[in-house]
Design a protein around this motif. Sequence first.
Motif, short mmCIF file in Angstrom:
data_model
loop_
_atom_site.label_atom_id
_atom_site.label_comp_id
_atom_site.label_asym_id
_atom_site.label_seq_id
_atom_site.Cartn_x
_atom_site.Cartn_y
_atom_site.Cartn_z
N THR A 105 0.88 -1.06 0.36
CA THR A 105 -0.35 -0.26 0.31
C THR A 105 0.85 1.18 0.12
N LEU A 106 0.31 2.29 -0.29
CA LEU A 106 0.98 3.64 -0.42
C LEU A 106 1.93 4.26 1.31
N TYR A 107 0.91 3.74 2.40
CA TYR A 107 1.38 4.15 3.54
C TYR A 107 2.37 3.07 3.87
N GLU A 108 2.60 1.91 3.33
CA GLU A 108 3.64 0.66 3.54
C GLU A 108 4.76 1.37 3.05
N ILE A 109 4.56 1.51 1.99
CA ILE A 109 6.03 2.03 0.40
C ILE A 109 6.51 3.81 1.59
N ASN A 110 5.66 4.68 2.31
CA ASN A 110 5.76 5.86 2.45
C ASN A 110 6.75 5.50 4.03
N LYS A 111 6.06 4.58 4.57
CA LYS A 111 6.89 4.33 5.40
C LYS A 111 8.10 3.27 6.05
N SER A 112 8.20 2.80 4.64
CA SER A 112 9.63 2.04 3.63
C SER A 112 10.70 2.85 2.54
N ILE A 113 10.04 4.05 2.54
CA ILE A 113 10.78 5.28 2.65
C ILE A 113 11.69 5.55 4.03
N LEU A 114 11.18 6.17 4.24
CA LEU A 114 11.54 6.60 5.93
C LEU A 114 11.71 6.05 6.52
N ASP A 115 12.57 4.05 6.28
CA ASP A 115 12.86 3.60 6.99
C ASP A 115 14.33 3.62 6.29
N CYS A 116 14.35 4.06 5.60
CA CYS A 116 15.65 3.99 4.52
C CYS A 116 16.23 5.84 4.68
N ILE A 117 16.02 6.39 5.62
CA ILE A 117 16.87 7.86 5.71
C ILE A 117 16.92 7.35 7.38
#
Length: 162
Positions: free
Chosen positions: A3-15
């Motif tokens: 989901t978009l929510y999961e993708i956004n959370k994963s993006i934050l985990d990369c930073i």
Amino acid sequence: MATLYEINKSILDCIDTETGEIIDFEKLSELQIERSEKIEKVALWYKNLISDAEAYKKEKDTFAEREKSAKNKAESLKKWLAFALDGEKMTTDRVAISFRRSEAVEVEDEAAFIDFAQKSGRDDLLTYKTPTLNKTEIKKALKAGENIIGAELKEKQNISIK
């Protein structure tokens, strides 16, 4: 697919939240592509739904025209039958035609009648519609600087998807 929510959370985990440093550049790049694809697919779905709605409206309008035509034709045939039978009953195995008396009020000059009713104090002979807001005029007045209690101009962000 996430989901978009999961993708956004994963993006934050990369930073790294403390330093703002990118921890996994390759994963971040993949997630941003996945996020863009997800948003694109939702926008395309939206466009398809709008297209479907327009097609349904066109079909509805076509049926409305057909309905109006059929009703007009039926009314014409009803008048023809009334003329042909001239008040006489007719009954067969498949149809029964009869006439009944009714009363209807006819007013020749509506404006004159309204004037008469108001001048003679016979408001019971008239009906009044409840007032509704004229938002176009309210907007013009507010833009002209008038202070209208209970009304204000609000700016909105409208999305456009083509």
